[in-house]
Design an enzyme around this catalytic site. Structure first.
Site, PDB file in Angstrom:
ATOM      1  N   HIS A 216       0.804  -1.227   0.000  1.00  0.00           N
ATOM      2  CA  HIS A 216       0.000   0.000   0.000  1.00  0.00           C
ATOM      3  C   HIS A 216       0.836   1.275   0.000  1.00  0.00           C
ATOM      4  CE1 HIS A 216       0.951  -0.429   4.251  1.00  0.00           C
ATOM      5  NE2 HIS A 216       0.633   0.844   4.417  1.00  0.00           N
TER       6      HIS A 216
HETATM    7  C1  UD1 Z   1      -1.849   4.706   6.911  1.00  0.00           C
HETATM    8  C2  UD1 Z   1      -0.500   5.065   7.516  1.00  0.00           C
HETATM    9  C3  UD1 Z   1       0.500   3.959   7.169  1.00  0.00           C
HETATM   10  C4  UD1 Z   1      -0.009   2.587   7.579  1.00  0.00           C
HETATM   11  C5  UD1 Z   1      -1.367   2.371   6.927  1.00  0.00           C
HETATM   12  C6  UD1 Z   1      -1.929   1.025   7.316  1.00  0.00           C
HETATM   13  C7  UD1 Z   1       0.010   7.455   7.650  1.00  0.00           C
HETATM   14  C8  UD1 Z   1       0.897   8.506   7.141  1.00  0.00           C
HETATM   15  N1  UD1 Z   1       0.034   6.281   6.984  1.00  0.00           N
HETATM   16  O1  UD1 Z   1      -1.675   4.749   5.501  1.00  0.00           O
HETATM   17  O2  UD1 Z   1       1.701   4.210   7.878  1.00  0.00           O
HETATM   18  O3  UD1 Z   1       0.885   1.606   7.147  1.00  0.00           O
HETATM   19  O4  UD1 Z   1      -2.243   3.420   7.345  1.00  0.00           O
HETATM   20  O5  UD1 Z   1      -3.151   0.772   6.766  1.00  0.00           O
HETATM   21  O6  UD1 Z   1      -0.687   7.679   8.609  1.00  0.00           O
HETATM   22  N2  UD1 Z   1      -9.240   4.489   3.057  1.00  0.00           N
HETATM   23  C9  UD1 Z   1     -10.449   3.843   3.015  1.00  0.00           C
HETATM   24  N3  UD1 Z   1     -10.974   3.401   4.202  1.00  0.00           N
HETATM   25  C10 UD1 Z   1     -10.363   3.578   5.388  1.00  0.00           C
HETATM   26  C11 UD1 Z   1      -9.138   4.262   5.401  1.00  0.00           C
HETATM   27  C12 UD1 Z   1      -8.574   4.693   4.243  1.00  0.00           C
HETATM   28  O7  UD1 Z   1     -11.036   3.652   1.964  1.00  0.00           O
HETATM   29  O8  UD1 Z   1     -10.900   3.140   6.414  1.00  0.00           O
HETATM   30  C13 UD1 Z   1      -8.629   4.941   1.790  1.00  0.00           C
HETATM   31  C14 UD1 Z   1      -8.914   6.373   1.472  1.00  0.00           C
HETATM   32  O9  UD1 Z   1      -9.098   6.479   0.107  1.00  0.00           O
HETATM   33  C15 UD1 Z   1      -7.645   7.076   1.860  1.00  0.00           C
HETATM   34  C16 UD1 Z   1      -6.592   6.014   1.602  1.00  0.00           C
HETATM   35  O10 UD1 Z   1      -7.238   4.784   1.882  1.00  0.00           O
HETATM   36  O11 UD1 Z   1      -7.443   8.241   1.163  1.00  0.00           O
HETATM   37  C17 UD1 Z   1      -5.355   6.157   2.436  1.00  0.00           C
HETATM   38  O12 UD1 Z   1      -5.690   6.193   3.838  1.00  0.00           O
HETATM   39  P1  UD1 Z   1      -4.739   6.980   4.881  1.00  0.00           P
HETATM   40  O13 UD1 Z   1      -5.156   6.727   6.268  1.00  0.00           O
HETATM   41  O14 UD1 Z   1      -4.614   8.387   4.471  1.00  0.00           O
HETATM   42  O15 UD1 Z   1      -3.317   6.323   4.637  1.00  0.00           O
HETATM   43  P2  UD1 Z   1      -2.913   4.795   4.519  1.00  0.00           P
HETATM   44  O16 UD1 Z   1      -2.381   4.589   3.157  1.00  0.00           O
HETATM   45  O17 UD1 Z   1      -4.004   3.895   5.002  1.00  0.00           O
END
Ligand code: UD1
Length: 382
Positions: A216
């Site tokens: 990811h």
């Molecule tokens: C975050 C952490 C990363 C960790 C990862 C584990 C930071 C900087 N990054 O990254 O270190 O390894 O979590 O999962 O905090 N989304 C959904 N549903 C959710 C959450 C996210 O659809 O419940 C999608 C959204 O489109 C969002 C994207 O995933 O924009 C990224 O989510 P985000 O929390 O911003 O970062 P992660 O890539 O999950």
């Protein structure tokens, strides 16, 4: 002692669960000298049931007392929203300590909020450094450790990083790995689940003959060139053995945009929704190998003795390479295939377990924090 625990994203839940439990156990002891009140704040960084709620149920965590519901967004916006939402909670609750874990945006945002109000901060998983400042998590780690008052580390390498950065040694406590507390506690239950049967992975000859993949990181899934190389490598591996790939929402979205979902499925790769904790532990424990860019999975495979190929050029968890089953291989197609072949042909990988990764780390944290609090409130506690 009034504590606020912060969780936000999926990798936080299995770290905080054992700490809350250890504080509850401490508080129930008849002769305990410091009464403990715990509040759990969920920032809402992760919000899908499969990324959040399911973990609370499986880990037996109490429901959050407060949910800030910040949701997704660019880094600055997400971090800012968390800070804006958490500050009034601190002003209202006036905790003695805020406890943050890991390296996600919620970790940094809440640590900064607390310190700006002069509230002490404890950081669990302090001192991890990849040296790669292009990763948002490295910025979160550096900045959180720079303001934290109490720094709980997983190993001696992390201690050394903090010493190099000039952290006063009296603030560093090597306690081991709380995520491993959760893994050891739930491993048997996880192994009893019919995960492989449900996925059709159990046939006499093919048991264990699958590779588990998770990806990811923006460095792997956002650049079409890089992603194409990784996808081609996975497709070649899928000719030899099953490839099982639970997809993080951001990867699913990127794969759909770059139109690689069909190619992966056509190659027989099993694309799954994000998995719960127990099924994921089961799938990891039974895999022939794991290919990942996650941080925590490098540690879990070390404990489970499963070879791990990390598709990154660096790691903030070098002990998993020095002592455990992890190998850093980067994200180039030929490098992935070369490491994969080496692994199949080579002798068994190392299976050392870092010291203090023994299921008792949360208790060490409780002991240290009770001592710290008692040291500051000797008069009241008499
Ligand atoms: C975050 C952490 C990363 C960790 C990862 C584990 C930071 C900087 N990054 O990254 O270190 O390894 O979590 O999962 O905090 N989304 C959904 N549903 C959710 C959450 C996210 O659809 O419940 C999608 C959204 O489109 C969002 C994207 O995933 O924009 C990224 O989510 P985000 O929390 O911003 O970062 P992660 O890539 O999950």
């Amino acid at each position: 002692m009034k504590l606020i625990h912060v969780v936000g994203a999926r990798p936080n839940f299995m770290k905080v669960a054992p700490i809350i439990e250890a504080f509850d156990e401490y508080d129930r002891q008849p002769g305990r000298c410091v009464p403990v009140e715990q509040l759990l704040v969920h920032t809402g960084q992760h919000y899908d049931r499969a990324m959040s709620e399911l973990f609370f149920e499986e880990l037996g965590m109490p429901k959050p007392d407060i949910n800030l519901n910040v949701g997704s967004g660019p880094h600055g916006q997400q971090t800012g929203r968390i800070m804006e939402a958490f500050e009034p909670v601190l002003l209202r609750e006036q905790p003695d300590l805020v406890l943050v874990v890991g390296d996600v945006n919620s970790t940094l945002a809440c640590a900064l909020d607390a310190k700006k109000l002069n509230i002490p901060v404890a950081h669990v998983e302090a001192g991890l450094r990849s040296g790669d400042r292009s990763m948002p998590e490295e910025i979160n780690r550096l900045a959180t450790d720079a303001v934290a008052d109490l720094l709980f580390t997983t190993d001696a390498i992390a201690d050394a990083c903090l010493h190099r950065e000039g952290v006063d040694p009296s603030r560093i406590f090597r306690v081991g790995n709380v995520m491993i507390d959760s893994l050891l506690k739930h491993r048997d239950k996880a192994l009893q689940r019919p995960t492989l049967e449900e996925l059709g992975l159990v046939h006499e000859a093919s048991r264990q003959a699958y590779a588990l993949v998770t990806l990811h990181r923006p460095g792997n899934v956002d650049d079409p060139q890089v992603l194409r190389g990784i996808v081609e490598a996975l497709m070649e591996i899928a000719r030899d053995m099953h490839v099982v790939f639970p997809l993080h929402p951001r990867s699913r979205a990127r794969f759909a945009e770059l139109k690689v979902l069909d190619a992966l499925e056509a190659a027989g790769i099993r694309l799954l929704e994000p998995m719960g904790y127990l099924d994921f532990v089961n799938l990891t424990a039974n895999a022939r190998l794991v290919l990942t860019d996650s941080g925590g999975i490098q540690e879990e495979t070390t404990i489970l003795g499963v070879p791990c190929l990390t598709l990154r050029p660096n790691t903030e968890r070098p002990v998993t390479v020095n002592q455990g089953t992890n190998r850093l291989i980067g994200n180039d197609k030929q490098a992935i295939l070369g490491a994969y072949k080496d692994l199949l042909e080579g002798s068994e990988s190392k299976t050392g377990i870092p010291s203090l990764w023994d299921g008792r780390s949360a208790r060490r944290i409780v002991d240290a924090l009770v001592d710290w609090y008692a040291g500051q409130h000797t008069a009241e506690l008499k």
